[in-house]
Design a protein around this motif. Structure first.
Motif, PDB file in Angstrom:
ATOM      1  N   THR A  98       0.829  -1.203   0.000  1.00 22.62           N
ATOM      2  CA  THR A  98       0.000   0.000   0.000  1.00 22.62           C
ATOM      3  C   THR A  98       0.864   1.254   0.000  1.00 22.62           C
ATOM      4  OG1 THR A  98      -1.758  -1.167   1.185  1.00 22.62           O
ATOM      5  CG2 THR A  98      -1.834   1.246   1.222  1.00 22.62           C
ATOM      6  N   ILE A 101      -4.686   3.868  10.395  1.00 19.03           N
ATOM      7  CA  ILE A 101      -5.782   2.926  10.144  1.00 19.03           C
ATOM      8  C   ILE A 101      -5.652   1.708  11.054  1.00 19.03           C
ATOM      9  CG2 ILE A 101      -6.898   1.487   8.401  1.00 19.03           C
ATOM     10  CD1 ILE A 101      -5.643   3.419   6.291  1.00 19.03           C
ATOM     11  N   ALA A 146      -4.659  -2.241  10.001  1.00 20.26           N
ATOM     12  CA  ALA A 146      -4.202  -2.119   8.611  1.00 20.26           C
ATOM     13  C   ALA A 146      -3.535  -3.382   8.107  1.00 20.26           C
ATOM     14  CB  ALA A 146      -3.236  -0.935   8.493  1.00 20.26           C
ATOM     15  N   MET A 205      -6.000  -5.990   6.707  1.00 19.01           N
ATOM     16  CA  MET A 205      -6.913  -5.636   5.619  1.00 19.01           C
ATOM     17  C   MET A 205      -6.371  -6.109   4.275  1.00 19.01           C
ATOM     18  SD  MET A 205      -7.839  -1.734   6.838  1.00 19.01           S
ATOM     19  CE  MET A 205      -8.985  -1.451   5.494  1.00 19.01           C
ATOM     20  N   ASP A 242      -8.789  -2.428  -0.005  1.00 21.33           N
ATOM     21  CA  ASP A 242      -9.490  -1.677   1.039  1.00 21.33           C
ATOM     22  C   ASP A 242      -8.534  -0.767   1.795  1.00 21.33           C
ATOM     23  OD1 ASP A 242     -11.888  -2.830   0.375  1.00 21.33           O
ATOM     24  OD2 ASP A 242     -11.767  -4.413   1.904  1.00 21.33           O
ATOM     25  N   LEU A 243      -7.332  -1.264   2.048  1.00 24.18           N
ATOM     26  CA  LEU A 243      -6.357  -0.464   2.782  1.00 24.18           C
ATOM     27  C   LEU A 243      -5.962   0.772   1.980  1.00 24.18           C
ATOM     28  CD1 LEU A 243      -4.566  -0.034   5.218  1.00 24.18           C
ATOM     29  CD2 LEU A 243      -2.865  -1.544   4.196  1.00 24.18           C
ATOM     30  N   LYS A 273      -7.804   2.325  -0.236  1.00 30.01           N
ATOM     31  CA  LYS A 273      -8.932   3.257  -0.204  1.00 30.01           C
ATOM     32  C   LYS A 273      -8.972   4.042   1.107  1.00 30.01           C
ATOM     33  CE  LYS A 273     -12.012   0.620  -3.288  1.00 30.01           C
ATOM     34  NZ  LYS A 273     -13.265  -0.182  -3.350  1.00 30.01           N
ATOM     35  N   GLN A 274      -8.774   3.323   2.218  1.00 22.82           N
ATOM     36  CA  GLN A 274      -8.793   3.973   3.518  1.00 22.82           C
ATOM     37  C   GLN A 274      -7.622   4.960   3.659  1.00 22.82           C
ATOM     38  OE1 GLN A 274     -11.124   3.795   5.994  1.00 22.82           O
ATOM     39  NE2 GLN A 274     -12.316   2.586   4.524  1.00 22.82           N
ATOM     40  N   LYS A 318      -8.198   8.220   1.864  1.00 22.91           N
ATOM     41  CA  LYS A 318      -9.099   9.097   2.594  1.00 22.91           C
ATOM     42  C   LYS A 318      -8.346   9.925   3.630  1.00 22.91           C
ATOM     43  CE  LYS A 318     -13.235   6.198   2.161  1.00 22.91           C
ATOM     44  NZ  LYS A 318     -14.241   5.377   2.898  1.00 22.91           N
ATOM     45  N   LYS A 319      -7.274   9.337   4.187  1.00 21.60           N
ATOM     46  CA  LYS A 319      -6.471  10.044   5.196  1.00 21.60           C
ATOM     47  C   LYS A 319      -5.622  11.144   4.583  1.00 21.60           C
ATOM     48  CE  LYS A 319      -7.763   7.294   8.562  1.00 21.60           C
ATOM     49  NZ  LYS A 319      -8.607   7.778   9.685  1.00 21.60           N
TER      50      LYS A 319
END
Length: 201
Positions: free
Chosen positions: A160, A181, A184, A187, A191-192, A194-195, A198-199
């Motif tokens: 990631t 997260i 993390a 995950m 998904d990781l 995407k999260q 967002k941060k």
């Protein structure tokens, strides 16, 4: 050894402050971040100090917090890093930012410091990665320190971070985002990512 000096700021220069205590003016070299925090003359401050002795003379270095001082002394343990380079690093990176940069292997963040090249940054990362006290260096309200080593060793986390770097973020920014997260390392990569994105916003 002088642990700290509490006194009145009488002068703010480019790389030091003049601190008056009981009629004695102490010249204390410090970082740009500390100088920026001391906005006014004649205010009373407490400076945690380190006495550096060398053949050419002695010099006093100081910071507003013990964490900064401890980080400064830790940087001095790296071969080739002297007080000037350590101050330069702490002038562009906070204690937490430096810790994240080291854990993420982000040489670019460290080379932002004046006079610190890629080789020096790599040496700092190599020599300090195992010396960092995660309990002290990281924000406990983000991720507990004992989880950080698991996170770093997770393939999902590493993938990631690489994906975020390929999108133009620095290693430090990527690591900091993933670090926020919870869970993390457990995950799936999609998904990781995407999260983490967002941060970033």
């Amino acid at each position: 050894m002088i642990g700290y000096i509490k006194g009145t700021v009488e002068a703010l220069e480019q790389d030091y402050i003049l601190l008056e205590n009981n009629g004695i003016g102490y010249q204390i070299f410090t970082s740009a971040m500390v100088l920026n925090q001391i906005a006014n003359l004649h205010q009373t401050v407490q400076i945690f100090t380190y006495l550096h002795v060398r053949e050419e003379g002695i010099a006093l270095f100081g910071f507003l917090t013990k964490r900064e001082l401890d980080t400064f002394k830790l940087l001095l343990t790296v071969s080739g890093v002297g007080p000037k380079a350590a101050l330069a690093i702490l002038s562009v990176l906070s204690v937490n930012d430096l810790a994240v940069a080291i854990m993420a292997g982000d040489t670019k963040a460290i080379t932002k410091a004046n006079g610190v090249g890629a080789k020096g940054a790599n040496r700092i990362i190599m020599e300090l990665k195992d010396k960092l006290s995660l309990d002290d260096m990281f924000d406990q309200d983000v991720v507990p320190a004992h989880q950080t080593s698991e996170m770093i060793n997770s393939n999902t986390v590493q993938d990631t971070i690489l994906a975020l770097v390929s999108l133009g973020y620095s290693e430090t920014e990527a690591f900091r985002a993933v670090k926020q997260i919870a869970g993390a390392e457990e995950m799936n990569p999609e998904d990781l990512l995407k999260q983490a994105l967002k941060k970033m916003f």
